[in-house]
Every structure is written in C-alpha cells, then in structure tokens.
Design a protein around this motif. Structure first.
Motif, PDB file in Angstrom:
ATOM      1  N   LEU A   7      58.019  49.360  56.951  1.00  0.00           N
ATOM      2  CA  LEU A   7      58.488  48.210  55.761  1.00  0.00           C
ATOM      3  C   LEU A   7      57.111  47.356  56.073  1.00  0.00           C
ATOM      4  N   LEU A   8      56.684  47.073  57.550  1.00  0.00           N
ATOM      5  CA  LEU A   8      55.710  46.281  57.718  1.00  0.00           C
ATOM      6  C   LEU A   8      54.285  46.668  56.953  1.00  0.00           C
ATOM      7  N   VAL A   9      54.118  47.916  57.172  1.00  0.00           N
ATOM      8  CA  VAL A   9      52.808  48.752  56.580  1.00  0.00           C
ATOM      9  C   VAL A   9      52.979  48.531  54.917  1.00  0.00           C
ATOM     10  N   GLY A  10      54.045  48.492  54.438  1.00  0.00           N
ATOM     11  CA  GLY A  10      54.242  48.329  53.058  1.00  0.00           C
ATOM     12  C   GLY A  10      54.047  46.826  52.633  1.00  0.00           C
ATOM     13  N   ILE A  11      54.449  45.830  53.465  1.00  0.00           N
ATOM     14  CA  ILE A  11      54.116  44.694  53.209  1.00  0.00           C
ATOM     15  C   ILE A  11      52.838  44.291  53.081  1.00  0.00           C
ATOM     16  N   LEU A  12      52.045  44.680  54.292  1.00  0.00           N
ATOM     17  CA  LEU A  12      50.746  44.637  54.815  1.00  0.00           C
ATOM     18  C   LEU A  12      49.957  45.186  53.430  1.00  0.00           C
ATOM     19  N   ALA A  13      50.405  46.089  52.923  1.00  0.00           N
ATOM     20  CA  ALA A  13      49.516  46.932  51.833  1.00  0.00           C
ATOM     21  C   ALA A  13      49.662  45.937  50.557  1.00  0.00           C
ATOM     22  N   GLY A  14      50.837  45.374  50.394  1.00  0.00           N
ATOM     23  CA  GLY A  14      50.922  44.687  49.112  1.00  0.00           C
ATOM     24  C   GLY A  14      50.206  43.274  49.115  1.00  0.00           C
ATOM     25  N   VAL A  15      50.168  42.677  50.334  1.00  0.00           N
ATOM     26  CA  VAL A  15      49.587  41.546  50.496  1.00  0.00           C
ATOM     27  C   VAL A  15      47.921  41.758  50.296  1.00  0.00           C
ATOM     28  N   GLN A  27      35.969  38.329  39.872  1.00  0.00           N
ATOM     29  CA  GLN A  27      34.542  38.902  40.090  1.00  0.00           C
ATOM     30  C   GLN A  27      34.375  39.906  39.108  1.00  0.00           C
ATOM     31  N   GLN A  28      35.289  40.397  38.051  1.00  0.00           N
ATOM     32  CA  GLN A  28      35.519  41.423  37.367  1.00  0.00           C
ATOM     33  C   GLN A  28      34.800  42.560  37.751  1.00  0.00           C
ATOM     34  N   ARG A  29      35.174  43.049  38.811  1.00  0.00           N
ATOM     35  CA  ARG A  29      34.858  44.425  39.728  1.00  0.00           C
ATOM     36  C   ARG A  29      36.205  45.362  39.546  1.00  0.00           C
ATOM     37  N   ILE A  30      35.756  46.283  38.876  1.00  0.00           N
ATOM     38  CA  ILE A  30      36.994  47.263  38.708  1.00  0.00           C
ATOM     39  C   ILE A  30      37.476  47.936  39.844  1.00  0.00           C
ATOM     40  N   GLY A  31      36.533  48.016  40.858  1.00  0.00           N
ATOM     41  CA  GLY A  31      36.973  48.892  41.972  1.00  0.00           C
ATOM     42  C   GLY A  31      38.017  48.375  42.586  1.00  0.00           C
ATOM     43  N   PHE A  32      37.973  46.895  42.904  1.00  0.00           N
ATOM     44  CA  PHE A  32      38.677  46.126  43.695  1.00  0.00           C
ATOM     45  C   PHE A  32      39.908  45.859  42.821  1.00  0.00           C
ATOM     46  N   LEU A  33      39.816  45.906  41.348  1.00  0.00           N
ATOM     47  CA  LEU A  33      41.152  45.621  40.804  1.00  0.00           C
ATOM     48  C   LEU A  33      42.047  47.041  40.732  1.00  0.00           C
ATOM     49  N   ALA A  34      41.274  47.991  40.579  1.00  0.00           N
ATOM     50  CA  ALA A  34      42.180  49.399  40.917  1.00  0.00           C
ATOM     51  C   ALA A  34      42.674  49.451  42.040  1.00  0.00           C
ATOM     52  N   ALA A  35      41.893  49.244  43.134  1.00  0.00           N
ATOM     53  CA  ALA A  35      42.541  49.403  44.326  1.00  0.00           C
ATOM     54  C   ALA A  35      43.621  48.512  44.790  1.00  0.00           C
ATOM     55  N   GLY A  36      43.305  47.144  44.120  1.00  0.00           N
ATOM     56  CA  GLY A  36      44.788  46.444  44.356  1.00  0.00           C
ATOM     57  C   GLY A  36      45.908  46.688  43.802  1.00  0.00           C
ATOM     58  N   VAL A  37      45.903  47.307  42.527  1.00  0.00           N
ATOM     59  CA  VAL A  37      47.059  47.880  41.893  1.00  0.00           C
ATOM     60  C   VAL A  37      47.391  48.942  42.739  1.00  0.00           C
TER      61      VAL A  37
END
Length: 68
Positions: A7-15, A27-37
């Motif tokens: 659960l802690l890893v999941g919460i940290l990943a979500g944040v 910043q209109q950077r698709i790499g960060f956007l996709a990695a965030g999703v």
C-alpha cells in the motif's frame, strides 16, 4: 488484502505520478505526462511488492529516456 508495504509503494507511486503528470502537462513534455499516468495506474495491475518497485523505477526513468 494487500500488505502495508504494498500500500505504501502504491501511494508513493500515485503521488509521484501526479507530480509527473502535472509537470508534463505544464511543460508540454509527453514523456512525463505518459509516465505520470502509468505511475498512477500500475499499482492496480501489479500485485507483488518487488515487481511493483521495479515497474515503478522503470516508469520513473521513462521521461529521461524518451525526452532526449
């Protein structure tokens, strides 16, 4: 029911995923956007703790490999 460490890893990943998503959108950077999703969604799909950690680290590295 998942363990506390999973659960802690999941919460940290979500944040971190939310931070990557917001940064990528501003910043209109698709790499960060996709990695965030990906960081926000993968804890629902991966069940093992070790696998969750490795997938998360891989997703954290994606923007630095894609946006060169």
């Amino acid at each position: 029911m998942p363990s506390a460490s999973t659960l802690l890893v999941g919460i940290l990943a979500g944040v971190l995923g939310l931070a990557y998503f917001v940064y990528g959108k501003r910043q209109q950077r698709i790499g960060f956007l996709a990695a965030g999703v990906g960081l926000c969604l993968y804890p629902y799909l991966v069940s093992g703790l070790v696998l969750q950690i490795f997938v998360g680290l891989g997703l954290l590295a994606v923007p630095f490999l894609v946006d060169r």
